[in-house]
Write a protein that holds these residues in place. Sequence first.
Motif, PDB file in Angstrom:
ATOM      1  N   PRO A  69       0.819  -1.208   0.000  1.00 33.65           N
ATOM      2  CA  PRO A  69       0.000   0.000   0.000  1.00 33.65           C
ATOM      3  C   PRO A  69       0.858   1.267   0.000  1.00 33.65           C
ATOM      4  CG  PRO A  69      -0.029  -1.023   2.163  1.00 33.65           C
ATOM      5  CD  PRO A  69       0.674  -1.976   1.242  1.00 33.65           C
ATOM      6  N   PRO A  70       0.312   2.402  -0.493  1.00 34.64           N
ATOM      7  CA  PRO A  70       1.094   3.645  -0.581  1.00 34.64           C
ATOM      8  C   PRO A  70       1.666   4.108   0.753  1.00 34.64           C
ATOM      9  CG  PRO A  70      -0.934   3.834  -1.848  1.00 34.64           C
ATOM     10  CD  PRO A  70      -1.033   2.546  -1.090  1.00 34.64           C
ATOM     11  N   SER A  71       0.966   3.853   1.861  1.00 33.72           N
ATOM     12  CA  SER A  71       1.444   4.325   3.161  1.00 33.72           C
ATOM     13  C   SER A  71       2.720   3.627   3.605  1.00 33.72           C
ATOM     14  CB  SER A  71       0.352   4.111   4.215  1.00 33.72           C
ATOM     15  OG  SER A  71       0.029   2.726   4.329  1.00 33.72           O
ATOM     16  N   SER A  72       3.067   2.503   2.981  1.00 31.73           N
ATOM     17  CA  SER A  72       4.251   1.749   3.404  1.00 31.73           C
ATOM     18  C   SER A  72       5.520   2.586   3.302  1.00 31.73           C
ATOM     19  CB  SER A  72       4.403   0.483   2.556  1.00 31.73           C
ATOM     20  OG  SER A  72       3.266  -0.336   2.637  1.00 31.73           O
ATOM     21  N   ALA A  73       5.637   3.381   2.242  1.00 37.68           N
ATOM     22  CA  ALA A  73       6.857   4.163   2.035  1.00 37.68           C
ATOM     23  C   ALA A  73       7.042   5.224   3.113  1.00 37.68           C
ATOM     24  CB  ALA A  73       6.830   4.819   0.654  1.00 37.68           C
ATOM     25  N   LEU A  74       5.953   5.656   3.743  1.00 33.17           N
ATOM     26  CA  LEU A  74       6.050   6.721   4.752  1.00 33.17           C
ATOM     27  C   LEU A  74       6.780   6.253   6.008  1.00 33.17           C
ATOM     28  CD1 LEU A  74       2.448   8.223   4.443  1.00 33.17           C
ATOM     29  CD2 LEU A  74       4.566   9.005   3.349  1.00 33.17           C
ATOM     30  N   TRP A  75       6.892   4.946   6.197  1.00 34.46           N
ATOM     31  CA  TRP A  75       7.593   4.410   7.364  1.00 34.46           C
ATOM     32  C   TRP A  75       9.102   4.348   7.156  1.00 34.46           C
ATOM     33  CZ3 TRP A  75       5.476   2.736  12.054  1.00 34.46           C
ATOM     34  CH2 TRP A  75       4.084   2.754  12.124  1.00 34.46           C
ATOM     35  N   ALA A  76       9.577   4.690   5.975  1.00 36.69           N
ATOM     36  CA  ALA A  76      11.006   4.556   5.674  1.00 36.69           C
ATOM     37  C   ALA A  76      11.904   5.351   6.620  1.00 36.69           C
ATOM     38  CB  ALA A  76      11.275   4.930   4.223  1.00 36.69           C
TER      39      ALA A  76
END
Length: 350
Positions: free
Chosen positions: A274-281
Amino acid sequence: MTGQPERLSCGNHAVTYILPLYRGQPGELDNLPRYLGEVLDWAAVMVVDGSPPAVFEQHARLWPAGVDHRPPQHACLNGKAAGVMTGLAAAHTELLVIADDDVRYTAASFRRMVGLLETADVVRPQNYFTPLPWHARWDTARTLLNRALGAYFPGTLGVRRSTLLAAGGYDGDVLFENLELIRTVRAAGGTEISAPSLFVARLPCSARHFLGQRVRQAYDGFAQPWRLAAELALLPAAVLGWHLRRRLLAAAGLLAIGLAELGRRRSGGRAVFPPSSALWAPVWVLERAVSAWVAAVLRLTGGAPYGGGRLKTAGHSLRALRRRHRAGSPTQASVAPPGTPLTRAAAQIR
């Protein structure tokens, strides 16, 4: 323990599914028995179970008919490697699919794995978590960054038995055992296929187990020195940026998000990430900046904790494994005579 299961076919191929397992206490296996019942439609199934005797017997009552359930017969420090090497020796098929107990293939993904093994000696697919609690989203950021850099190592591999046997097996006294297996196959002249579009589901662990893995995963970096050097540089760079210009930290966070998004978009990843996954980087990068230094301290004090002991070696370089293969040196994983009790570390499959 059941006898060797009848070889089942996936297309025109006979395949064995090898699952190393360890449970320290009696308990539920969730939907694992039902899942293995599905896998039996595609392949022979072998569970190499390093659990204590009472737990082993409980597991034996839960498996569907046809599952080959046996204890490890290889003595080495990494329990998962002990399970894989036991399965390698006992299997009667050329094609093997090795998978952790949280991996969940579908019939389609399994068929594609087998198809790729037609032209390769080892196949590296792409795991993704489902469902996605908060800690799985955190760990997914690691997956996405690794996808962007082309260096993701999943909890399942496809391998040709003859190639790994010709290499003498692989060293079971290392922490990063799946990388060690891949490099051993390559050192012996085998071919590897990285398949970032072959998506195989993985169930998330508990939040407690996730937190306990942070330093251990950082310790794997000792098998990839250039990457470890970059990770060790993160914390000094963050401290320097905090004192000199905090906007640099914000820019670095955005860069991490952008790189993770690149990994998400690579090879059809948007279908499962999902798109929100990258925000945890940025969260994962900060975590690794700290845990890499903790791993360095552990290295100096005897190695990473594992199975009640310590493992100092994360993995061997491809160059070292090629030298070993040319010299015909045996691996550190040796067959234990039947009935020989394994050490606690060797029996624990994590």
